[in-house]
Every structure is written in C-alpha cells, then in structure tokens.
Design a protein around this motif. Structure first.
Motif, PDB file in Angstrom:
ATOM      1  N   VAL A  45      15.370  30.399   8.629  1.00 59.48           N
ATOM      2  CA  VAL A  45      14.733  29.237   8.001  1.00 59.48           C
ATOM      3  C   VAL A  45      13.216  29.428   7.978  1.00 59.48           C
ATOM      4  O   VAL A  45      12.561  29.173   6.962  1.00 59.48           O
ATOM      5  N   ILE A  46      12.655  29.892   9.097  1.00 59.17           N
ATOM      6  CA  ILE A  46      11.215  30.151   9.145  1.00 59.17           C
ATOM      7  C   ILE A  46      10.814  31.161   8.076  1.00 59.17           C
ATOM      8  O   ILE A  46       9.765  31.047   7.444  1.00 59.17           O
ATOM      9  N   ALA A  47      11.677  32.160   7.854  1.00 62.55           N
ATOM     10  CA  ALA A  47      11.372  33.242   6.910  1.00 62.55           C
ATOM     11  C   ALA A  47      11.777  32.919   5.479  1.00 62.55           C
ATOM     12  O   ALA A  47      11.721  33.799   4.618  1.00 62.55           O
ATOM     13  N   ALA A  48      12.194  31.673   5.208  1.00 58.95           N
ATOM     14  CA  ALA A  48      12.595  31.246   3.868  1.00 58.95           C
ATOM     15  C   ALA A  48      13.830  31.987   3.364  1.00 58.95           C
ATOM     16  O   ALA A  48      14.047  32.110   2.161  1.00 58.95           O
ATOM     17  N   ARG A  55       5.126  34.047   0.541  1.00 63.05           N
ATOM     18  CA  ARG A  55       4.317  34.583  -0.555  1.00 63.05           C
ATOM     19  C   ARG A  55       2.915  34.979  -0.087  1.00 63.05           C
ATOM     20  O   ARG A  55       2.291  35.851  -0.689  1.00 63.05           O
ATOM     21  N   ARG A  56       2.452  34.347   0.968  1.00 61.94           N
ATOM     22  CA  ARG A  56       1.131  34.686   1.524  1.00 61.94           C
ATOM     23  C   ARG A  56       1.226  35.746   2.620  1.00 61.94           C
ATOM     24  O   ARG A  56       0.248  36.014   3.314  1.00 61.94           O
ATOM     25  N   ARG A  57       2.412  36.304   2.801  1.00 61.80           N
ATOM     26  CA  ARG A  57       2.624  37.401   3.760  1.00 61.80           C
ATOM     27  C   ARG A  57       2.227  36.993   5.176  1.00 61.80           C
ATOM     28  O   ARG A  57       1.550  37.731   5.895  1.00 61.80           O
ATOM     29  N   ALA A  58       2.697  35.808   5.576  1.00 58.10           N
ATOM     30  CA  ALA A  58       2.304  35.249   6.867  1.00 58.10           C
ATOM     31  C   ALA A  58       3.048  35.890   8.031  1.00 58.10           C
ATOM     32  O   ALA A  58       2.616  35.763   9.173  1.00 58.10           O
ATOM     33  N   TYR A  59       4.165  36.552   7.762  1.00 55.08           N
ATOM     34  CA  TYR A  59       4.981  37.067   8.863  1.00 55.08           C
ATOM     35  C   TYR A  59       5.627  38.397   8.499  1.00 55.08           C
ATOM     36  O   TYR A  59       5.853  38.724   7.330  1.00 55.08           O
ATOM     37  N   MET A  72       3.879  45.536  -2.214  1.00 56.75           N
ATOM     38  CA  MET A  72       2.782  44.574  -2.341  1.00 56.75           C
ATOM     39  C   MET A  72       1.659  45.063  -3.243  1.00 56.75           C
ATOM     40  O   MET A  72       0.748  44.310  -3.563  1.00 56.75           O
ATOM     41  N   GLY A  73       1.708  46.324  -3.643  1.00 58.08           N
ATOM     42  CA  GLY A  73       0.743  46.828  -4.615  1.00 58.08           C
ATOM     43  C   GLY A  73      -0.544  47.394  -4.048  1.00 58.08           C
ATOM     44  O   GLY A  73      -1.524  47.550  -4.775  1.00 58.08           O
ATOM     45  N   TYR A  74      -0.560  47.727  -2.736  1.00 60.49           N
ATOM     46  CA  TYR A  74      -1.748  48.375  -2.189  1.00 60.49           C
ATOM     47  C   TYR A  74      -1.903  49.763  -2.804  1.00 60.49           C
ATOM     48  O   TYR A  74      -0.911  50.419  -3.144  1.00 60.49           O
ATOM     49  N   ASP A  75      -3.141  50.228  -2.925  1.00 60.98           N
ATOM     50  CA  ASP A  75      -3.323  51.579  -3.460  1.00 60.98           C
ATOM     51  C   ASP A  75      -2.855  52.596  -2.423  1.00 60.98           C
ATOM     52  O   ASP A  75      -2.698  52.281  -1.247  1.00 60.98           O
ATOM     53  N   ARG A  76      -2.651  53.840  -2.861  1.00 61.70           N
ATOM     54  CA  ARG A  76      -2.006  54.838  -2.010  1.00 61.70           C
ATOM     55  C   ARG A  76      -2.784  55.126  -0.733  1.00 61.70           C
ATOM     56  O   ARG A  76      -2.199  55.261   0.338  1.00 61.70           O
ATOM     57  N   ASP A  77      -4.090  55.238  -0.842  1.00 65.70           N
ATOM     58  CA  ASP A  77      -4.886  55.528   0.357  1.00 65.70           C
ATOM     59  C   ASP A  77      -4.764  54.400   1.376  1.00 65.70           C
ATOM     60  O   ASP A  77      -4.658  54.651   2.582  1.00 65.70           O
ATOM     61  N   GLU A  78      -4.781  53.149   0.895  1.00 60.27           N
ATOM     62  CA  GLU A  78      -4.667  52.009   1.797  1.00 60.27           C
ATOM     63  C   GLU A  78      -3.270  51.933   2.405  1.00 60.27           C
ATOM     64  O   GLU A  78      -3.109  51.565   3.579  1.00 60.27           O
TER      65      GLU A  78
END
Length: 267
Positions: A62-65, A86-90, A116-122
C-alpha cells in the motif's frame, strides 16, 4: 495492549490512518488490513512482525502504491503513495533478489536509472556508489549466478539505493538465507542505515532480527491485520551481535513474543 503512536509532525514520513484493505474472492471478501494507524518518523528503522498472512507485506505494498486501500488514508512525505512513487520517494527490496541473469551486477543495479532516463555516465556513477555502499565493489562485472544468495540480496539492495530515495521498503529480504549469512547481512544493513540516514520499513518473521535491527517494532495480529503493539527500542545505535545475549534484548524479544501470542487465535 496499548499501542503508542508517534504523533505526526514535520518529521513524519509515512502516515496511515484508519487503513483497511479488503480483497474480493470467489469465497467472499477477505479482510487483509483493519483499522491500521501508524506514523513512521524520518530516520526510523521500523520492523513489522506477525504470522503469515497478517498483512505485513500488504501494508508495504500500500505504501508503494502496489495495492489500493478500501478505506482510510496513507501518505508518504505528505503525498499519496502514487504521487510519492512518481517522485521516486522510495526504493523497494523484495523477498527474492529478482536480478536479471543476463545482466552484470552493474547492469542490474543501474536498471532503474536507465528507466528513469539518467544519462549513461550518471547511471554508472550512481550504480557504482550504491554497489560500494553494500560492499560489492569488485563484483560489478560478475553475473548473478556467480554470486552467493547473500551477495545477490546485497545487489538487490544496491539497486533500490541507486536513485538515492530517502525511504527503503524491505519485504523480508533475508528470509531465505541461512542464519550465519543472515546475521552478517543484518550487521551490514544496520551499518548502511547508520551511514545513509534512510527511513526503513522492514518486514520479517524473525523476532531476533526485528529486535536487533529496529528503532521500533510493530507487532501485527493474524488476518485481518491489526497493530497489537508498537515497541520503542531502548537499545543503543551501536549494536554488536553479542547484544542479543543482553537482558534488555531478551526482555524486548519476550514482549514481541507475548504480543504475537496475545493477538493469535488458536480456535
């Protein structure tokens, strides 16, 4: 038993009020959670313990939707669980490591970052940091089948830590491991929690594990899941495994055991 609740405030991270969840089945309605009230404060390590089927995992879901309550409310950082997701809280650590066998450990850990779309280096930077946090540096190029069960679970924890969420939800991650490995990972998890300051919600069936790890222990009844007791731990933050032989540890463990007995119907 009296159930002390931490009052809500600016440091409250997870709040449940009057939470109920029913599942419809062919045989009728099954009540999984009933009137759950709980506040988890920032930086808490809260363990949930109770018999199988009491709703421990359901509460985490429930906490994790991943489940929707029938009635009552749950907030995560003041948001609905879906908004918090959606805000990546957990980060969420499941019972099984769930690593993809065709991906290296580095590839598995950086998977959420790819999504999440981070670039490769990140992606690589964050994944390596998470791998270092769980003590798997040097194993980045290995594949899951080349690691022990305990190391696979550490990789799973690293994956949940890779995007640096403030909350870590852990659903009995060490339940399938032998006692020696489990003890070692308990020590490592406490060290990780101390270093990162994460808020941890942890499901377990083990009384010693719950007492050893937690700042608070939530004891739950059989289905429908209700909170029988909330135990504030007086143990110091520095907890060698030997603390389990102390009179204070044994006293807390006995209170947990008494709560489980009081809440269980043998009829």
């Amino acid at each position: 038993m009296e159930t002390p609740l931490t009052s809500s405030g600016p440091d409250s991270v997870i709040e449940a009020r009057g939470l109920c969840l029913d599942f419809p089945t062919r045989d009728g309605i099954i009540s999984a959670l009933s009137d759950v009230d709980l506040t988890i404060q920032r930086g808490d390590f809260v363990s949930f313990i109770g018999p199988s089927g009491c709703g421990k995992t359901t509460f985490l879901r429930v906490i994790a939707a991943l489940e929707t309550p029938t009635s009552g409310t749950v907030t995560v950082n003041g948001l609905t669980p879906d908004e918090a997701r959606r805000r990546r809280a957990y980060g969420y650590v499941f019972q099984a490591a769930g690593l993809y066998p065709w991906r290296s450990i580095l590839g598995n850990v950086k998977l959420p970052l790819e999504i999440m779309g981070y670039d490769r280096d990140e992606q690589v930077r964050r994944a390596r940091n998470a791998i270092n946090l769980v003590g798997l540096n040097g194993f980045e190029k290995r594949f899951p089948w080349q690691l022990s069960g305990g190391m696979q679970q550490r990789a799973s924890i690293a994956r949940a830590l890779s995007f640096d969420a403030d909350i870590l939800l852990m659903d009995e991650p060490f339940g399938a491991l032998d006692e020696i490995v489990r003890d070692h990972l308990n020590e490592q998890l406490l060290s990780l929690w101390d270093r990162t300051g994460k808020t941890v919600a942890f499901v377990t069936h083990s009384i010693p594990e719950a007492v050893y790890l937690s700042t608070r222990i939530v004891v739950m009844s059989p289905r429908p899941g209700r909170i029988i007791d909330v135990i504030e731990s007086p143990l110091p933050s520095d907890r060698p495994l030997e603390i389990r032989d102390s009179s204070e540890f044994i006293r807390i463990a006995q209170r947990v055991r008494n709560g489980l007995r009081a809440g269980h119907s043998y009829e």
